[in-house]
Design a protein around this motif. Structure first.
Motif, mmCIF file in Angstrom:
data_model
loop_
_atom_site.group_PDB
_atom_site.id
_atom_site.type_symbol
_atom_site.label_atom_id
_atom_site.label_comp_id
_atom_site.label_asym_id
_atom_site.label_seq_id
_atom_site.Cartn_x
_atom_site.Cartn_y
_atom_site.Cartn_z
ATOM 1 N N HIS A 1 0.746 -1.022 -0.016
ATOM 2 C CA HIS A 1 -0.127 -0.483 -0.203
ATOM 3 C C HIS A 1 0.886 1.396 -0.149
ATOM 4 O O HIS A 1 0.407 2.243 -0.310
ATOM 5 C CB HIS A 1 -1.392 0.080 1.659
ATOM 6 N N LEU A 2 2.039 1.621 0.651
ATOM 7 C CA LEU A 2 2.954 2.201 0.513
ATOM 8 C C LEU A 2 3.530 2.236 -0.770
ATOM 9 O O LEU A 2 3.524 3.796 -0.918
ATOM 10 C CB LEU A 2 3.872 1.791 1.369
ATOM 11 N N TYR B 1 6.192 16.058 9.588
ATOM 12 C CA TYR B 1 5.995 15.555 8.594
ATOM 13 C C TYR B 1 6.061 16.910 7.005
ATOM 14 O O TYR B 1 6.412 16.738 6.053
ATOM 15 C CB TYR B 1 4.530 14.826 8.550
ATOM 16 N N VAL B 2 5.752 18.142 7.263
ATOM 17 C CA VAL B 2 5.874 19.123 7.186
ATOM 18 C C VAL B 2 6.788 19.363 6.609
ATOM 19 O O VAL B 2 7.258 19.790 5.354
ATOM 20 C CB VAL B 2 5.020 20.288 7.915
ATOM 21 N N TYR C 1 6.631 7.455 6.455
ATOM 22 C CA TYR C 1 6.881 9.075 6.115
ATOM 23 C C TYR C 1 8.119 8.962 5.452
ATOM 24 O O TYR C 1 7.998 10.240 4.314
ATOM 25 C CB TYR C 1 6.311 9.872 6.982
ATOM 26 N N GLU C 2 9.342 8.489 5.854
ATOM 27 C CA GLU C 2 10.532 8.443 5.591
ATOM 28 C C GLU C 2 10.408 7.596 3.792
ATOM 29 O O GLU C 2 11.126 8.626 2.665
ATOM 30 C CB GLU C 2 11.668 8.117 6.661
ATOM 31 N N LEU D 1 10.021 7.139 -1.942
ATOM 32 C CA LEU D 1 9.797 6.991 -2.894
ATOM 33 C C LEU D 1 9.271 7.601 -3.815
ATOM 34 O O LEU D 1 9.007 7.489 -5.338
ATOM 35 C CB LEU D 1 8.775 5.475 -2.490
ATOM 36 N N THR D 2 8.348 8.320 -3.338
ATOM 37 C CA THR D 2 7.476 9.330 -4.553
ATOM 38 C C THR D 2 8.130 10.520 -4.828
ATOM 39 O O THR D 2 8.607 10.763 -6.001
ATOM 40 C CB THR D 2 7.159 10.254 -3.548
ATOM 41 N N GLY D 3 9.873 10.702 -4.348
ATOM 42 C CA GLY D 3 10.359 11.272 -4.832
ATOM 43 C C GLY D 3 11.349 11.343 -5.989
ATOM 44 O O GLY D 3 11.838 11.531 -6.911
ATOM 45 N N ALA D 4 11.334 9.651 -6.020
ATOM 46 C CA ALA D 4 12.580 8.803 -6.854
ATOM 47 C C ALA D 4 11.508 8.363 -8.411
ATOM 48 O O ALA D 4 12.019 8.549 -9.396
ATOM 49 C CB ALA D 4 12.453 6.921 -6.404
#
Length: 310
Positions: A120-121, A154-155, A276-277, A282-285
């Motif tokens: 799910h992540l 998180y922000v 969150y790390e 993953l999103t950045g990649a």
């Protein structure tokens, strides 16, 4: 000065943390502490100081010159990703928190991810990436006052990591917003529901606050309409507010997802930190950016140094 006035030198330990070793706020506060308490670092007062920094940094060299105890941050771990390193573990251990459980929670989630049990992540990171232009604002709505600092972290993590220039030279990013329920229902919910549909919202709720405080069975004249909650715990009320808020967003076409924590303890917080790390990485990649640098922040530091040195 108000904080310093509450401290006594003989019962205080000062921890100086800076990855680069030259963070202007940190070094300025440290100088203030030295002056206020008249610390003699050539003598026994050096035992009242601990340094946490990169090996070989200017702060590390300072610590070496006075034989001050130091812990080093791995070179490849940025400040905002460092909470599970000495940056977080040393102060938390000294403050009495179970840091073994904190690391255990993080490690267990990492093991499950690589075992294919937390897909799910990956799906969430992919959703963020695919909808980054349509839904560029990501809201974390935490329904627990004790999660306020996690929400603030998180922000910083999301904003400083994701807002970059990608490999093609384009400016990309998503804007993080941290909210605390139920307080921020009254300050932000209106915008999310009837404002631009450019947001995703993640809810965090606590299954058991470990507080059995019950709302008294009291009926107040003219406000009897609130009597339906009498006899229920605040735990029930807060989670009902969370559920109702999430439903109101879904009913108005706002994408939401939810994270339920059984209770607030070190193990579960460790899980949330690594969650969150990893989500950020993953999103950045997927966005083809360097998630771990912060050239925009460094530019501001350069200008500050230049302006103050005039």
């Amino acid at each position: 000065s108000q904080t310093l006035s509450k401290l006594e030198k003989e019962t205080s330990l000062f921890i100086v943390i800076s990855k680069s070793g030259g963070t202007i706020e940190t070094t300025s506060i440290f100088k203030t502490v030295i002056d206020h308490f008249k610390l003699d670092l050539d003598a026994k007062d050096k035992e009242r100081v601990i340094v946490i920094t990169d090996a070989g940094s200017s702060l590390s060299q300072f610590a070496d010159s006075y034989s001050i105890k130091q812990f080093n941050i791995p070179d490849n771990v940025g400040g905002r990703f460092s909470v599970l390193s000495a940056v977080g573990i040393v102060p938390l251990t000294l403050a009495g928190y179970d840091t073994e459980a904190l690391l255990s929670g993080a490690g267990a989630f990492l093991d499950r991810l690589f075992a294919g049990e937390e897909k799910h992540l990956l799906e969430k990171a992919c959703y963020y990436y695919e909808n980054s232009k349509k839904l560029p604002i990501n809201v974390l709505f935490s329904y627990a006052n004790n999660l306020e600092n996690l929400t603030k972290w998180y922000v910083q993590l999301w904003g400083e990591s994701i807002g970059k220039i990608d490999s093609t030279g384009k400016s990309v990013g998503m804007t993080p917003i941290g909210l605390i329920g139920a307080v921020d229902q009254h300050s932000f919910l209106q915008l999310v529901i009837e404002g631009p549909k450019d947001k995703t919202v993640t809810f965090i709720n606590i299954e058991d606050f470990e507080n059995d405080l019950i709302i008294p069975d009291i009926s107040l004249k003219h406000i009897e309409k609130t009597d339906f909650i009498n006899g229920k715990t605040f735990n029930v009320l807060i989670n009902a507010q969370c559920d109702a808020t999430r439903q109101s967003l879904r009913d108005n076409g706002v994408p939401t997802d939810g994270i339920t924590i059984s209770k607030i303890n070190e193990e579960n917080i460790g899980t949330m930190i690594i969650y969150y790390e990893l989500l950020t990485s993953l999103t950045g990649a997927m966005m083809k950016i360097n998630t771990y640098d912060q050239p925009g922040v460094e530019l501001g530091k350069t200008i500050l140094y230049a302006n103050l040195n005039k």
